[in-house]
Design an enzyme around this catalytic site. Structure first.
Site, PDB file in Angstrom:
ATOM      1  N   HIS A  24       0.849  -1.207   0.000  1.00  0.00           N
ATOM      2  CA  HIS A  24       0.000   0.000   0.000  1.00  0.00           C
ATOM      3  C   HIS A  24       0.878   1.248   0.000  1.00  0.00           C
ATOM      4  O   HIS A  24       0.764   2.101   0.883  1.00  0.00           O
ATOM      5  CB  HIS A  24      -0.948   0.023   1.212  1.00  0.00           C
ATOM      6  CG  HIS A  24      -2.112  -0.911   1.059  1.00  0.00           C
ATOM      7  ND1 HIS A  24      -2.840  -1.375   2.120  1.00  0.00           N
ATOM      8  CD2 HIS A  24      -2.687  -1.455  -0.042  1.00  0.00           C
ATOM      9  CE1 HIS A  24      -3.810  -2.174   1.690  1.00  0.00           C
ATOM     10  NE2 HIS A  24      -3.739  -2.243   0.387  1.00  0.00           N
ATOM     11  N   HIS A  80     -12.252 -10.319  -4.542  1.00  0.00           N
ATOM     12  CA  HIS A  80     -11.796  -8.955  -4.208  1.00  0.00           C
ATOM     13  C   HIS A  80     -11.070  -8.404  -5.418  1.00  0.00           C
ATOM     14  O   HIS A  80     -10.278  -9.113  -6.041  1.00  0.00           O
ATOM     15  CB  HIS A  80     -10.859  -9.067  -2.996  1.00  0.00           C
ATOM     16  CG  HIS A  80     -10.282  -7.795  -2.491  1.00  0.00           C
ATOM     17  ND1 HIS A  80     -10.945  -6.595  -2.537  1.00  0.00           N
ATOM     18  CD2 HIS A  80      -9.076  -7.530  -1.914  1.00  0.00           C
ATOM     19  CE1 HIS A  80     -10.174  -5.657  -1.990  1.00  0.00           C
ATOM     20  NE2 HIS A  80      -9.036  -6.194  -1.622  1.00  0.00           N
ATOM     21  N   GLU A  82      -8.942  -5.784  -5.643  1.00  0.00           N
ATOM     22  CA  GLU A  82      -7.721  -4.987  -5.479  1.00  0.00           C
ATOM     23  C   GLU A  82      -6.601  -5.540  -6.381  1.00  0.00           C
ATOM     24  O   GLU A  82      -6.533  -6.738  -6.667  1.00  0.00           O
ATOM     25  CB  GLU A  82      -7.288  -4.959  -4.001  1.00  0.00           C
ATOM     26  CG  GLU A  82      -6.324  -3.824  -3.717  1.00  0.00           C
ATOM     27  CD  GLU A  82      -6.072  -3.585  -2.216  1.00  0.00           C
ATOM     28  OE1 GLU A  82      -6.694  -4.256  -1.365  1.00  0.00           O
ATOM     29  OE2 GLU A  82      -5.237  -2.697  -1.921  1.00  0.00           O
ATOM     30  N   ASP A  84      -3.564  -6.310  -6.170  1.00  0.00           N
ATOM     31  CA  ASP A  84      -2.682  -7.425  -5.796  1.00  0.00           C
ATOM     32  C   ASP A  84      -3.331  -8.782  -6.061  1.00  0.00           C
ATOM     33  O   ASP A  84      -2.647  -9.810  -6.030  1.00  0.00           O
ATOM     34  CB  ASP A  84      -2.210  -7.310  -4.333  1.00  0.00           C
ATOM     35  CG  ASP A  84      -3.324  -7.107  -3.335  1.00  0.00           C
ATOM     36  OD1 ASP A  84      -4.408  -6.636  -3.724  1.00  0.00           O
ATOM     37  OD2 ASP A  84      -3.120  -7.406  -2.145  1.00  0.00           O
ATOM     38  N   HIS A 147     -12.010  -6.135   3.138  1.00  0.00           N
ATOM     39  CA  HIS A 147     -11.836  -4.774   3.622  1.00  0.00           C
ATOM     40  C   HIS A 147     -12.237  -3.718   2.606  1.00  0.00           C
ATOM     41  O   HIS A 147     -12.039  -2.523   2.864  1.00  0.00           O
ATOM     42  CB  HIS A 147     -10.354  -4.582   4.042  1.00  0.00           C
ATOM     43  CG  HIS A 147      -9.380  -4.603   2.909  1.00  0.00           C
ATOM     44  ND1 HIS A 147      -8.564  -3.529   2.615  1.00  0.00           N
ATOM     45  CD2 HIS A 147      -9.106  -5.524   1.938  1.00  0.00           C
ATOM     46  CE1 HIS A 147      -7.815  -3.793   1.562  1.00  0.00           C
ATOM     47  NE2 HIS A 147      -8.134  -5.001   1.141  1.00  0.00           N
ATOM     48  N   ASP A 166      -8.615 -11.430   1.565  1.00  0.00           N
ATOM     49  CA  ASP A 166      -7.673 -10.709   2.431  1.00  0.00           C
ATOM     50  C   ASP A 166      -7.872 -10.978   3.929  1.00  0.00           C
ATOM     51  O   ASP A 166      -6.936 -10.787   4.714  1.00  0.00           O
ATOM     52  CB  ASP A 166      -7.762  -9.199   2.166  1.00  0.00           C
ATOM     53  CG  ASP A 166      -6.909  -8.769   0.977  1.00  0.00           C
ATOM     54  OD1 ASP A 166      -5.968  -9.499   0.625  1.00  0.00           O
ATOM     55  OD2 ASP A 166      -7.190  -7.706   0.410  1.00  0.00           O
ATOM     56  N   TYR A 194      -0.944  -7.360  10.109  1.00  0.00           N
ATOM     57  CA  TYR A 194      -1.897  -7.260   9.006  1.00  0.00           C
ATOM     58  C   TYR A 194      -3.254  -6.752   9.523  1.00  0.00           C
ATOM     59  O   TYR A 194      -3.846  -5.833   8.955  1.00  0.00           O
ATOM     60  CB  TYR A 194      -2.048  -8.652   8.386  1.00  0.00           C
ATOM     61  CG  TYR A 194      -2.813  -8.701   7.107  1.00  0.00           C
ATOM     62  CD1 TYR A 194      -2.149  -8.688   5.882  1.00  0.00           C
ATOM     63  CD2 TYR A 194      -4.194  -8.779   7.109  1.00  0.00           C
ATOM     64  CE1 TYR A 194      -2.848  -8.753   4.696  1.00  0.00           C
ATOM     65  CE2 TYR A 194      -4.910  -8.841   5.921  1.00  0.00           C
ATOM     66  CZ  TYR A 194      -4.230  -8.831   4.725  1.00  0.00           C
ATOM     67  OH  TYR A 194      -4.930  -8.891   3.552  1.00  0.00           O
ATOM     68  N   HIS A 227      -3.188 -13.945   1.186  1.00  0.00           N
ATOM     69  CA  HIS A 227      -1.777 -13.633   1.459  1.00  0.00           C
ATOM     70  C   HIS A 227      -1.252 -14.574   2.534  1.00  0.00           C
ATOM     71  O   HIS A 227      -1.911 -14.781   3.565  1.00  0.00           O
ATOM     72  CB  HIS A 227      -1.610 -12.207   1.996  1.00  0.00           C
ATOM     73  CG  HIS A 227      -2.014 -11.136   1.027  1.00  0.00           C
ATOM     74  ND1 HIS A 227      -1.276 -10.825  -0.091  1.00  0.00           N
ATOM     75  CD2 HIS A 227      -3.077 -10.300   1.029  1.00  0.00           C
ATOM     76  CE1 HIS A 227      -1.874  -9.820  -0.736  1.00  0.00           C
ATOM     77  NE2 HIS A 227      -2.962  -9.489  -0.088  1.00  0.00           N
TER      78      HIS A 227
HETATM   79 FE   FE2 Z   1      -7.135  -5.947  -0.406  1.00  0.00          FE
HETATM   80 FE   FE2 Z   2      -4.600  -8.300  -0.687  1.00  0.00          FE
END
Ligand code: FE2
Ligand code: FE2
Ligand code: FMN
Length: 395
Positions: A24, A80, A82, A84, A147, A166, A194, A227
Site C-alpha cells: 500500500h 476482491h 484490489e 494485488d 476490507h 484478504d 496485518y 496472502h
Molecule cells: Fe485488499
Molecule cells: Fe490483498
C-alpha cells in the site's frame, strides 16, 4: 515451486513475492515479503479462485498449467478486485476468454473501471448463492468492507474450506504453505500486523461477520487466505485472535512513542517508561524516527495505553510523528487510552496538538499531560517517573 495440494483436487497456484518491503505504498512495511494466493479447483468444471498481482501472472499460469490446461477454466471467482489479486486477471482471461467471472455487484462495477472494455461475462452473486463445480458446491458470502466494498468470501462445504481473500491473511513469504510448517510466533506476529494496519478500522464489521459465520453453522477446518500461510491445523487460533483484536481486548501493556530534537523528551520518555514498567506494566519504548510506525501500530493490538511525547517546535509537535498520528486517525484503534508529554522552551504547543490528534483517532487522553521546561533535571525526571507510575493505575 510446484502447485500445492490443499484438499483432493484443490491446489494453491499462487506466487511468492520474496522482495516486497512496502505494501500500500510506503505505509506498511513488509519485512518478510508476501504471497499472492490463488486457488485452482480441478473439478468437472475447472475453477480459479482469485488471481495474483500482475507481475506474477507468469508464475500463476505456470502453476495452473502443471495441473490443467488454463483454456479449460470455466469459472473465475473474484473475491476482491484490489490490484494485488485482480491484477493478473486479463492474462487469465486471454487464455480462457469464455470463462465466467463470479463476483459481487460492487466487484463487477469496480472491475469494469479497472479493466474498461474487457467485455467479460460477469455473474453477480449474493450471500447464499451457490455454484456447482461438479463434486463441490461453492457458496458465496458477501463481506462488504472486509476490507473493500466488493469483498466476499467463498466457502466449500464438502471440504469445510473457507477462501476469505484478504481476511485472515499475513504478509509472509515462505517456501511453506501451511501453518503447521512455519514458526507460530512469526505467523501470529505477521497476522497481527496485518490486522492492525488493514482491518482495525472495520473491527465492528469483523465482529458482526464472525457472528454471522458462526450463525450459519458452517464447519470451517481450513482457512486459505489470499496472502501468506494457509490455516490448516490452527484455523481456530486465527479466528479467536480476530475476535480478540476486533473486540479491543487488551493486556497490561503500554507503548511510549516519542520524538526529540536534542534529547530532552527522550530523557522524559525513558523515565516515564521506567515508571510504568516498575509498576508491572510491560512497556515498549519507541523513538519514532528509529523505526517503523506500522510495527508500532501492531503492538497497539495488545497494549491498552499509548503514551506519546514530542518537544515543541514552532508551537507544534515534531513532524516525524505526523505519519504515525495520521495512521492512528485512519485506523481508529479500539478501546485504547492515551497520555501526552514533552519538553518545551517558551510557548508550548506540542502536547496540545498531539492530544488533538489522539482524539481524532478515538483515543481519549488523561486530562493532565506532562510538560517540562528545557532539559529535565533530577526533579523533573523523578516527576516523569512518578507520572509513568500513576498511569499504571489506569490498567
Ligand atoms: Fe485488499
Ligand atoms: Fe490483498
Ligand atoms: C526550531 C525550534 C523551534 C522551537 N519552537 C518552540 C516553540 O514554538 N515553542 C516552545 O515552547 N519551544 C520551542 N522550541 C524549544 C524546544 O521545545 C526546547 O528546546 C525543548 O527542550 C527541546 O526538547 P527536545 O530536546 O526533546 O527536542 C523550539 C526549538 C527549536 C530547535
Amino acid at each position: 515451486m510446484k502447485p500445492v495440494l490443499l484438499k483432493e483436487g484443490i491446489y494453491w497456484v499462487g506466487a511468492v513475492d520474496w522482495d516486497l518491503r512496502y505494501f500500500h505504498g510506503p505505509i506498511y512495511t513488509t519485512h518478510r515479503g508476501t504471497t499472492y494466493n490463488s486457488y485452482l479447483i480441478a473439478d468437472d468444471h475447472l475453477t480459479l479462485v482469485d488471481a495474483v498481482y500482475a507481475p506474477f501472472a507468469g508464475e500463476l499460469i505456470g502453476r495452473i498449467k502443471a495441473v490443467a490446461d488454463p483454456s479449460r477454466i470455466e469459472n473465475v471467482i473474484v473475491n476482491h478486485i484490489e490490484t494485488d489479486h485482480a491484477g493478473a486477471l486479463p492474462e487469465i482471461m486471454k487464455l480462457a476468454p469464455g470463462a465466467k467471472i463470479y463476483c459481487s455487484a460492487r466487484a463487477r462495477d469496480g472491475l469494469q473501471k479497472h479493466f474498461p472494455g474487457a467485455g467479460w461475462d460477469y455473474r453477480v452473486v449474493k450471500t447464499g448463492m451457490e455454484l456447482s463445480t461438479g463434486r463441490r458446491t461453492l457458496t458465496f458470502v458477501e463481506a462488504p468492507m472486509l476490507h473493500w466494498p466488493d469483498s466476499m468470501f467463498t466457502y466449500i462445504p464438502q471440504e469445510a474450506l473457507l477462501l476469505p481473500n484478504d481476511a485472515f491473511g499475513q504478509h509472509l513469504a515462505s517456501s511453506s504453505r501451511f501453518d503447521d510448517e512455519v514458526d507460530g510466533h512469526v505467523l501470529m506476529e505477521e497476522a497481527a500486523k496485518y490486522y492492525a494496519n488493514i482491518l482495525y478500522p472495520v473491527s465492528r464489521l469483523v465482529l458482526k461477520k464472525l457472528a454471522e459465520l458462526e450463525g450459519m453453522n458452517i464447519p470451517v477446518e481450513m482457512i486459505a487466505p489470499s496472502h501468506g500461510i494457509i490455516w490448516r491445523s490452527r484455523s481456530s487460533r486465527i479466528v479467536e485472535a480476530y475476535r480478540r483484536w476486533a473486540a479491543g481486548e487488551w493486556e497490561r501493556k503500554s507503548l511510549v512513542v516519542y520524538e526529540t530534537m536534542w534529547g530532552s523528551t527522550m530523557l522524559m520518555a525513558r523515565a516515564i517508561a521506567e515508571g510504568l514498567s516498575d509498576q508491572g506494566v510491560a512497556t515498549k519504548l519507541y523513538r519514532i524516527s528509529a523505526g517503523d510506525y506500522s510495527d508500532i501500530i501492531k503492538e497497539l493490538l495488545e497494549a491498552r495505553l499509548l503514551v506519546v511525547g514530542s518537544s515543541t517546535i514552532h508551537r507544534h509537535f515534531i513532524a516525524s510523528l505526523a505519519p504515525f498520528l495520521d495512521s492512528l486517525a485512519c485506523l481508529q484503534p479500539v478501546n485504547r487510552i492515551g497520555a501526552v508529554f514533552g519538553s518545551y522552551g517558551w510557548s508550548k504547543g506540542a502536547a496540545q496538538a498531539v492530544t488533538e490528534r489522539l482524539k481524532q483517532a478515538g483515543i481519549e487522553t488523561v486530562p493532565e499531560s506532562l510538560e517540562v521546561l528545557w532539559i529535565p533535571d533530577q526533579d523533573d525526571r523523578q516527576r516523569c517517573y512518578q507520572w509513568g507510575g500513576s498511569l499504571a493505575g489506569l490498567l
